[in-house]
Design a protein around this motif. Structure first.
Motif, PDB file in Angstrom:
ATOM      1  N   ASP B 348       0.833  -1.208   0.000  1.00 26.39           N
ATOM      2  CA  ASP B 348       0.000   0.000   0.000  1.00 26.39           C
ATOM      3  C   ASP B 348       0.865   1.255   0.000  1.00 26.39           C
ATOM      4  OD1 ASP B 348      -2.698  -1.214   0.118  1.00 26.39           O
ATOM      5  OD2 ASP B 348      -1.832  -2.134   1.903  1.00 26.39           O
ATOM      6  N   THR B 349       1.643   1.393  -1.061  1.00 26.88           N
ATOM      7  CA  THR B 349       2.483   2.579  -1.255  1.00 26.88           C
ATOM      8  C   THR B 349       2.195   3.122  -2.646  1.00 26.88           C
ATOM      9  OG1 THR B 349       4.288   1.359  -2.305  1.00 26.88           O
ATOM     10  CG2 THR B 349       4.350   1.533   0.086  1.00 26.88           C
ATOM     11  N   TYR B 350       2.766   4.279  -2.943  1.00 24.21           N
ATOM     12  CA  TYR B 350       2.715   4.764  -4.320  1.00 24.21           C
ATOM     13  C   TYR B 350       3.639   3.893  -5.166  1.00 24.21           C
ATOM     14  CZ  TYR B 350       2.051   8.105  -8.096  1.00 24.21           C
ATOM     15  OH  TYR B 350       1.702   8.693  -9.270  1.00 24.21           O
ATOM     16  N   THR B 351       3.446   3.926  -6.482  1.00 21.07           N
ATOM     17  CA  THR B 351       4.302   3.147  -7.378  1.00 21.07           C
ATOM     18  C   THR B 351       5.727   3.693  -7.345  1.00 21.07           C
ATOM     19  OG1 THR B 351       2.374   2.933  -8.819  1.00 21.07           O
ATOM     20  CG2 THR B 351       4.517   2.277  -9.732  1.00 21.07           C
ATOM     21  N   PRO B 352       6.727   2.809  -7.169  1.00 20.84           N
ATOM     22  CA  PRO B 352       8.106   3.295  -7.268  1.00 20.84           C
ATOM     23  C   PRO B 352       8.379   3.868  -8.661  1.00 20.84           C
ATOM     24  CG  PRO B 352       8.026   1.085  -6.316  1.00 20.84           C
ATOM     25  CD  PRO B 352       6.659   1.382  -6.844  1.00 20.84           C
ATOM     26  N   ILE B 353       9.457   4.606  -8.771  1.00 19.05           N
ATOM     27  CA  ILE B 353       9.846   5.191 -10.063  1.00 19.05           C
ATOM     28  C   ILE B 353      11.367   5.117 -10.154  1.00 19.05           C
ATOM     29  CG2 ILE B 353      10.060   7.576  -9.221  1.00 19.05           C
ATOM     30  CD1 ILE B 353       8.697   8.499 -11.827  1.00 19.05           C
ATOM     31  N   ASP B 354      11.859   5.077 -11.382  1.00 24.79           N
ATOM     32  CA  ASP B 354      13.312   5.004 -11.565  1.00 24.79           C
ATOM     33  C   ASP B 354      14.007   6.102 -10.782  1.00 24.79           C
ATOM     34  OD1 ASP B 354      13.175   2.848 -13.232  1.00 24.79           O
ATOM     35  OD2 ASP B 354      13.374   3.992 -15.095  1.00 24.79           O
ATOM     36  N   MET B 355      15.046   5.704 -10.055  1.00 26.20           N
ATOM     37  CA  MET B 355      15.896   6.675  -9.374  1.00 26.20           C
ATOM     38  C   MET B 355      17.321   6.335  -9.780  1.00 26.20           C
ATOM     39  SD  MET B 355      15.910   7.556  -5.348  1.00 26.20           S
ATOM     40  CE  MET B 355      17.386   7.930  -4.455  1.00 26.20           C
ATOM     41  N   ARG B 356      18.072   7.321 -10.073  1.00 28.19           N
ATOM     42  CA  ARG B 356      19.430   7.193 -10.629  1.00 28.19           C
ATOM     43  C   ARG B 356      20.028   5.789 -10.485  1.00 28.19           C
ATOM     44  NH1 ARG B 356      24.218  11.678  -9.752  1.00 28.19           N
ATOM     45  NH2 ARG B 356      25.162  11.395 -11.783  1.00 28.19           N
ATOM     46  N   ALA B 357      20.420   5.207 -11.622  1.00 30.18           N
ATOM     47  CA  ALA B 357      20.907   3.822 -11.687  1.00 30.18           C
ATOM     48  C   ALA B 357      19.915   2.848 -11.053  1.00 30.18           C
ATOM     49  CB  ALA B 357      22.289   3.683 -11.061  1.00 30.18           C
ATOM     50  N   PRO B 358      18.639   2.916 -11.481  1.00 28.76           N
ATOM     51  CA  PRO B 358      17.632   2.030 -10.892  1.00 28.76           C
ATOM     52  C   PRO B 358      18.014   0.575 -11.123  1.00 28.76           C
ATOM     53  CG  PRO B 358      16.812   3.005 -12.944  1.00 28.76           C
ATOM     54  CD  PRO B 358      18.090   3.718 -12.588  1.00 28.76           C
ATOM     55  N   GLY B 359      17.884  -0.231 -10.119  1.00 31.33           N
ATOM     56  CA  GLY B 359      18.169  -1.660 -10.250  1.00 31.33           C
ATOM     57  C   GLY B 359      19.649  -1.975 -10.217  1.00 31.33           C
ATOM     58  N   GLY B 360      20.411  -1.304 -11.046  1.00 31.03           N
ATOM     59  CA  GLY B 360      21.851  -1.572 -11.108  1.00 31.03           C
ATOM     60  C   GLY B 360      22.546  -1.262  -9.802  1.00 31.03           C
ATOM     61  N   SER B 361      22.208  -0.131  -9.218  1.00 33.78           N
ATOM     62  CA  SER B 361      22.869   0.254  -7.964  1.00 33.78           C
ATOM     63  C   SER B 361      22.411  -0.655  -6.828  1.00 33.78           C
ATOM     64  CB  SER B 361      22.584   1.719  -7.637  1.00 33.78           C
ATOM     65  OG  SER B 361      21.205   1.912  -7.440  1.00 33.78           O
ATOM     66  N   THR B 362      21.272  -1.294  -6.991  1.00 30.26           N
ATOM     67  CA  THR B 362      20.797  -2.251  -5.988  1.00 30.26           C
ATOM     68  C   THR B 362      21.461  -3.605  -6.229  1.00 30.26           C
ATOM     69  OG1 THR B 362      18.663  -1.099  -6.061  1.00 30.26           O
ATOM     70  CG2 THR B 362      18.716  -3.251  -4.975  1.00 30.26           C
TER      71      THR B 362
END
Lengths: 340, 747
Positions: B348-362
């Protein structure tokens, strides 16, 4: 932010008279915390009484007993860089400069520093319950995010900490708060100025309604030879202390003659324990003795889900800071970080 | 002579630097049009439920209040999801502000108070009395992992592909490995925190026409969204965003202040501004909380044989946001037995959105921690271990790389950093009270190709103008595009005019994904090329033209003239062309459309290698990144100065990701508790020490017309894992949760 009346006090008597007359009124000093809280919908004064024109409150002057009187309206930065503070109370200087940002220190005042309120997330969210803001509504911090919060001296009603750095040094230096009010002037020892939350967390200090801080008086002894402030925080500037320690030592013949230790970031007020300071008297200033003092200081500490780490961390910080105080020239750096 | 100017490759300061540092650059909330009204948004104080009553009495009684808009009195709006879609919408049902009384997440916008001043609107908004009926909710990823499921497929999964199928036999290879690593990772929520907060100023031009100043990474994206939602024709909606004060992904989708601002302007037929405050900046997209598992195995010779990387991330209940978390490891390291998994848990949150280096930095935190751990286990230098596992070919997709100079990144980075000074044993390097650690990490980011358009113009007055709708959120795109355009005509950057940030200009994709330089730059180059052909054709037709019989390869453009390649005393002044022209300008518009068949044959990626030194005071739990070097292979570097700034910014962000920033969620209330810059800890100057950047030479003729891979993200990807690995070297402790705090080191 609601509309409000703005008044200027000419002198302290005028200020005290105005605050007694105007309902829901507040003194305005630097405004760095009051205006902030106002914008956050935490407070809604109808009248502001600006103290800026009261000349005597801005002064920093020597006292007859060899101490220093810090006017309540003197700026934090002006205080830290005052020649007598730098020379005689370098612990105070380092502590002030470890707080906030340069811009905030320029605007903030000494009296205001004492009056700032906790940065507890739940206090700062006007929609959240908070016994400090709204007595009886509950304390979500005990079961919520409590990393910033108290590990000692807390009550079931409130686990907030006092956020000040400056106050930790003032507590360690045995400062005295001078106040004036409708019933006259009073002196409050610094360690008795702030209070523990107990059953009434809405009250941060022992000021009576309508009282005004006029100065903070420092005694003659400033521990300028052996002092240290150590601040542990989530970034190297502009973050409140998770744990901080101010230590002043008077040494004689390689032994401790007097040790004043105040701890910040762990309680509703600067934390000083007389028993620990008594223990250190006539002891060698070494790790073992500081470690034993740390155990006494933290006796009875009790952490919560996110902040239990503060208990061992505070003990280590007390030891390290004691050792740093032996050699302030080598260990005291801007930002009050640990020695290399 | 021919390359006298050579604007591409020149280190130039941003062309907007003076405006920005002197305050004359205007942002979306700074257009003071006449008779402006100000809207302030009221956000829900519950996380899930229904609004049962809105009492506006007190609000409407405040002098200066013009209107209160909510689901109760909003104008009629389309019902179909597709009308609310945008260029970056993930699969699902986009959030529709003020649509009904349903509350889907904490601090959801529920009403707009419009007044004649910002202060009145803000004060009045606080007086709105809202009654809710609350419902149970879940916002804790780790407590709801049982609900993990595969993401829905859609347009977003084309650009951000789902993991490849399992390969070989992971379980067998892992079981037989000489060394194994098994680790669980956790990353908290993060928010973008650009300096400029989201704002929209809508100018009501009458008769349904709007001019909108919006904080966005895509003027066309905002234009299309507004037109579709409010039933306006595209030509009646103009969106401008000449200056954007940082965005980092937060402006990839139209945010709700645009919606409510336009709604109010159309409803009231007035000019309206809506700006969000800092707290409200935490009420839309964010980097999702993610948990990961990494199990890697290697043989005795130091070859990675088995790779399991699983990520489970949060999404909203209404859209399936996805990012590329687990695909990177096997592109970098050619393990033959892989199991790569990516799943979502709706919360029950807002939809995430790309944040600098999305996925890769994780994801790279898990990959590079696992690689580091295997190296220590096998007593192989971590850098040598990566070289032994160097992928000459992308085995995950069985494709060659379009270019890959990662080996050179390792070599140059290690040399500059002094990696050879490292003592192999953890806890073996000390300075006074502090343990010293060296750590390194590889980095990778993909090169995305998309179509874009640009217009190139030459005027009778001798001016060159190039136009594209593209934004510049501060990276320096405006400067770089101007350089690319200037180079084509052999003029200086200062002589070229590049017009941008305007939806009336030729279509550009949203600015993001590190692709703007390659994608829009290629369109700029293509348009300039066509204009050159056009100008040359006209020059040939001039009376007594020295080029009447020349071919294109026999001439070049410089300083507003066409010269003969072999004789610079022979030339035509370009303005002479207008002797035969009726118009006072020559204009061409050209699309650059990448060839997917060609591109599909290659894995296209930028690479990096980060080397980091940390000092850890183990007694007190303090960590300082004392120095770092990042070597980057990103193809052609158009502007080494702005590119270096991008990498430095990425490195600072890496420090932030590893050691500082996190949005804290109170799982009991569903609320982010630190929505401000005092308690959301971004690094300060005192946290940043000696940072250095190397650009490794790399030629790439596949990816795009410029051979430029983009540098927006790659600097971040390798930095945070290198810090975690350096802390291991210093202390012998593996850091698997970001950000790393005192408690991770002192307990």
């Amino acid at each position: 932010m609601n509309n409000f009346n703005y008044l200027r006090a000419d002198d302290t008597e005028h200020a005290v008279a105005l605050i007694g007359k105007e309902t829901n009124s507040r003194f305005l000093a630097g405004g760095t915390n009051l205006i902030d809280r106002w914008k956050y919908n935490l407070t809604h004064p109808d009248t502001l009484i600006d103290l800026a024109n009261i000349e005597e409150l801005h002064q920093i002057t020597e006292t007859e007993n060899g101490g220093l009187r810090l006017g309540a309206m003197a700026g934090n930065a002006d205080t830290a860089y005052h020649p007598l503070v730098k020379k005689r109370y370098p612990l105070l200087k380092n502590t002030i400069l470890a707080g906030a940002s340069a811009q905030i220190r320029n605007a903030a005042t000494n009296g205001g520093n004492l009056m700032q309120r906790t940065r507890c997330y739940y206090y700062y969210d006007h929609e959240s319950p908070c016994n400090k803001r709204n007595p009886g509504s509950g304390c979500p911090a005990t079961e919520g995010h409590n990393r910033l919060h108290a590990v000692i001296g807390h009550s079931e009603n409130c686990i907030a900490t006092h956020p000040s750095d400056m106050c930790i040094a003032l507590a360690a230096l045995d400062a005295v708060v001078q106040v004036t009010g409708a019933e006259g002037n009073r002196s409050i020892p610094f360690t008795e100025f702030h209070r523990l939350p107990g059953n009434n967390p809405s009250k941060d200090n022992t000021l009576r309604p309508g009282e005004l801080i006029t100065s903070i008086d420092l005694p003659a002894e400033g521990f300028a030879e052996n002092y240290s402030y150590l601040k542990l925080r989530d970034r190297n500037s502009y973050a409140f202390a998770l744990v901080s320690v101010a230590t002043g030592l008077r040494l004689k013949d390689s032994k401790i003659e007097k040790a004043n230790i105040a701890v910040g970031g762990i309680a509703h007020k600067p934390w000083r324990v007389q028993e620990a300071e008594d223990f250190l008297k006539n002891k060698r200033p070494d790790r073992d003795n500081f470690a034993q003092a740390a155990e006494i200081i933290m006796d009875g500490a009790e952490g919560f889900e996110h902040n239990a780490f503060k208990i061992p961390l505070t003990k280590r910080a007390i030891i390290r800071n004691g050792m740093m105080a032996l050699n302030p020239q080598e260990t005291q750096r801007p930002g009050a970080g640990p020695s290399r | 002579m021919k390359n006298k100017n050579g604007e591409i490759g020149k280190a130039k300061s941003r062309l907007t630097a003076l405006e920005k540092v002197t305050g004359s650059a205007k942002y979306a909330a700074e257009y003071n049009v006449p008779d402006l009204l100000y809207g302030y948004i009221v956000n829900s104080s519950v996380t899930k439920g229904k609004i049962t009553a809105l009492d506006e009495t007190a609000v409407r009684g405040i002098p200066g209040v013009v209107d209160v808009l909510s689901h109760n009195n909003r104008p009629s709006l389309p019902w179909f999801d597709v009308m609310y879609s945008d260029m970056d919408a993930p699969p699902g049902s986009p959030f529709k502000p003020f649509y009904d009384n349903e509350i889907k997440y904490d601090r959801q916008p529920i009403a707009l108070v419009v007044a004649d001043s910002f202060e009145t609107a803000r004060y009045a908004a606080a007086q709105l009395k809202v009654t809710y009926e609350t419902e149970d909710f879940d916002v804790d990823l780790r407590k709801n992992l049982d609900d993990a499921r595969d993401p829905s497929k859609g347009l977003a999964t084309l650009i951000k592909p789902l993991p490849p199928s399992p390969k070989g036999d992971f379980a067998k290879a892992y079981g037989e490995a000489a060394a194994t690593y098994d680790g669980d990772f956790r990353h908290g929520t993060e928010h973008h925190n650009p300096m400029e907060m989201h704002a929209t100023t809508t100018v009501y031009e009458g008769e349904g026409k709007l001019t909108i100043y919006d904080k966005t990474q895509g003027t066309n994206n905002s234009q299309i969204y507004v037109s579709n939602v409010f039933g306006l024709s595209y030509s009646d909606v103009r969106v401008l965003a000449p200056y954007v004060g940082g965005s980092f992904g937060s402006g990839l989708r139209p945010q709700y202040q645009l919606f409510v601002c336009v709604m109010a302007a159309l409803h009231l037929k007035r000019n309206v501004r809506v700006s969000l405050d800092r707290k409200q900046m935490y009420t839309f997209g964010h980097r999702p909380q993610t948990v990961m598992k990494a199990r890697f195995g290697a043989d005795a010779a130091g070859k990675v044989t088995a790779m399991h990387h699983k990520a489970v991330a949060e999404t909203s209940r209404f859209e399936d946001y996805n990012e590329v978390v687990v695909n990177w490891g096997n592109i970098l390291y050619p393990a033959q037995n892989t199991l790569l998994e990516y799943q979502l848990v709706p919360l029950d949150t807002y939809t995430p959105i790309d944040m600098r280096a999305p996925g890769g930095s994780t994801g790279m935190h898990a990959v590079e921690t696992a690689m580091d751990a295997l190296a220590y286990d096998l007593k192989i230098d971590p850098l040598e271990f990566r070289l032994r596992n160097y992928a000459e070919r992308d085995v995950s997709e069985d494709k060659p790389f379009s270019s890959k100079e990662l080996r050179e990144c390792y070599r140059q980075g290690a040399e500059k950093f002094g990696w050879a000074e490292r003592k192999p044993e953890p806890r073996s390097m000390k300075r006074g009270n502090r343990l010293v650690g060296y750590g390194m990490s590889s980095g990778i980011w993909d090169v995305i190709a998309l179509p874009a358009r640009a217009e190139a113009i030459f005027t009778k007055a001798g001016k060159f103008i190039v136009k594209s709708a593209v934004n510049d959120s501060g990276q320096g795109s405006y400067t770089v595009m101007t350089q690319i355009a200037a180079e084509q005509f052999g003029i200086s950057t200062e002589e070229m005019t590049f017009e941008y940030g305007d939806s009336e200009h030729p279509l550009s994709p949203i600015q993001g994904g590190s692709y703007t330089t390659g994608v829009v730059g290629s369109a700029v180059k293509a348009a300039c090329k066509v204009l050159k052909e056009e100008l040359f054709k006209k020059a040939k037709r001039l009376k007594n033209s020295p080029f009447a019989d020349s071919e294109e390869d026999a001439i070049y453009f410089r300083d507003g003239k066409i010269y003969a390649a072999d004789d610079d005393t022979v030339f035509v002044n370009l303005t002479d062309i207008f002797q035969n022209e009726k118009e006072d300008k020559i204009s061409v518009t050209k699309s650059n459309v990448p060839n997917p068949l060609k591109l599909k044959q290659y894995t296209r990626a930028a690479h990096s290698a980060a080397f980091v030194e940390v000092e850890v005071d183990e007694q007190l739990g303090t960590v300082n990144v004392t120095r770092a070097v990042t070597a980057v292979a990103a193809g052609n570097i158009i502007n080494p100065k702005t590119a270096r700034s991008q990498i430095l910014g990425g490195m600072v962000w890496g420090i932030s990701k590893a050691l500082r920033e996190e949005t804290l969620t109170d799982f009991k209330t569903g609320r982010y508790v630190n929505p401000n810059l005092a308690e959301y800890h971004l690094p300060v100057h005192a946290d940043i020490h000696d940072l250095d950047v190397i650009f490794v030479e790399e030629k790439d003729e596949i990816i795009n017309e410029l051979g430029a891979k983009g540098v927006g993200e790659i600097g971040l990807v390798s930095m945070a894992p290198a810090i975690a690995n350096a802390i291991f070297h210093a202390t012998g402790r593996r850091m698997t949760e970001f950000p790393i705090h005192f408690e991770d080191l002192v307990l």
